[in-house]
Design an enzyme around this catalytic site. Sequence first.
Site, mmCIF file in Angstrom:
data_model
loop_
_atom_site.group_PDB
_atom_site.id
_atom_site.type_symbol
_atom_site.label_atom_id
_atom_site.label_comp_id
_atom_site.label_asym_id
_atom_site.label_seq_id
_atom_site.Cartn_x
_atom_site.Cartn_y
_atom_site.Cartn_z
ATOM 1 C CB THR A 89 -0.916 0.011 1.233
ATOM 2 O OG1 THR A 89 -0.103 0.058 2.426
ATOM 3 C CG2 THR A 89 -1.788 -1.229 1.283
ATOM 4 C CD GLU A 92 -5.435 -2.920 1.237
ATOM 5 O OE1 GLU A 92 -4.873 -2.363 2.182
ATOM 6 O OE2 GLU A 92 -5.757 -2.303 0.187
ATOM 7 C CD1 TRP A 104 -21.057 11.951 8.345
ATOM 8 C CD2 TRP A 104 -21.625 10.134 7.170
ATOM 9 N NE1 TRP A 104 -20.689 10.853 9.074
ATOM 10 C CE2 TRP A 104 -21.029 9.727 8.387
ATOM 11 C CE3 TRP A 104 -22.051 9.162 6.281
ATOM 12 C CZ2 TRP A 104 -20.846 8.391 8.728
ATOM 13 C CZ3 TRP A 104 -21.870 7.838 6.612
ATOM 14 C CH2 TRP A 104 -21.283 7.451 7.821
#
Length: 542
Positions: free
Chosen positions: A185, A330, A443
């Site tokens: 990563t 991943e 949000w």
Amino acid sequence: MRGQMMYQALTTGSLIDHAARYHAGTEIVSVATKGGVERTCWADISANARRLASALDHLDVPAGARCGTIAWNNRRHLEIYFGVGAGGRVTHTINPRLSPEHLIYIINDAADEVLFFDHTFLPSIHQLQPHLKTVKHFVLMDPRDEEALSTLGSLKFFDELVAHGDAQHAWPELDETTPAALCYTSGTTGKPKGVLNSHRSLVLHALGGNQPDGTCISARDSLLPVVPMFHVNAWGIPFIAAMAGARLVLPGPNLDGDSLLKLLTEEKVNVAFGVPTIWMGLMAALKSSGAQLPDLERSFVGGTALPPSMINTFRDDYGVELIHAWGMTETTPIGTINMPLRKHSELPLEQQREIRHAQGRPIFGVELRVVDAEGNTLPNDGESQGSLQVRGHWVVECYYGSKEHALTDDGWFDTGDIATLDENGYLVIRDRAKDIIKSGGEWISTVDLENIAIAHPGIANAAAIAARHPRWDERPILLCVRAQGSSVEESELLANYEGKVAKWQIPDRAVFVDTLPMSATGKVLKNRLRDEYGQILAEDRE
């Protein structure tokens, strides 16, 4: 039991063998690191891959050894992809854009025994060499170079290794669960973590990713993977290309808009792959030159959210379909690809276009779900927003070298994304969990705010971040890069949000900057922007 089917292990060697056997003469075009273009074919790639595996045997590089690469997209890198993995070792692709500290950490953590590198990176390797504990063989991906040899002692040369190898070298018999590739990563919020791909997972990823509703690559296609081969195996395109017998055009080090426009045109590429910043550069080159793209039909875009305005420009002005996809290191990386269903063709054109703005549907081999803060699965209604989790045949179970599982108790990987899913599995990434803005308990998606900003003709790029606010806890602000020749001001840009989002979601400020900080994989480093601008609203009140 009688009547069983024949068993053959799913290995990357079977992919290159297929390409060499049935697509031997199909061209591989490679832009060389030092300039010029090399032309070879799948038969030669296969022969050199076998020669390389044989040469590594003669160097006593053991089975399972990690072999690092710091290289551009070129034919030698392609030969390493197959020669190392099919030869029983692990291809460890390393992102050269990482900091020296991260490069040292990654190479030592992987315990690389061989390090292949392009000439571009010779000065960097010279600086890193004293810190690399396990590397026994440094291999320059070039013919013999005496000047390079004087810079880095005990240097080996790729072309000499291959020349002394055996083109008839037999691949070892491998269990399909044997590791074949290692990717780390980007480590933007901590140390990079390694994801180890098996032969089985890579072959299944290629099969799943190349369905008709996936990349749909055939032997008739000419592919340009602009996505680097050091970034999650170039999204698996080298393996898909070998499986399909497709023509590959490898762009080398020059990924600017003008260079890509020239390559796309001269090599008659019809399918391309890259992150949004690449296509921003190409779009600028197209506009400045007045050129068209008569051969390019579609490009798959991932890595970060694709602005709808860019989709519209490429489709309407250049006849190119930009296809949104989603994945991560991943997930090897392909998780979803945005292809419409039959029923969508009956919808009004604007609704069809709206559907193409999402990240798409899971390909076979991948399952998705969204969960709330307590881990309860939310309905696939296109509205319920939660943490995106994934499982499948090519999804990480635990990170390289770690004894701890990376999964939830019931076997899902949490992606760190906030998303919705609809009844057909269409995924919309609302934001990264670490980036989403929580204002007054509600949000706000930074992706939505950025898409509106980038759609403005005066803006070349934009990032939305959360700034601290004494009343609402967080409020959105924009960091914007003006387009060339633009003089757009803050008031005009913010007024452009009226009617596009709820009034309380309109950013409080728009700050113009020369550039946005980018990660090694082409993503905006919002953590840096938050560090620099996160207090700007408090400062405004002083």
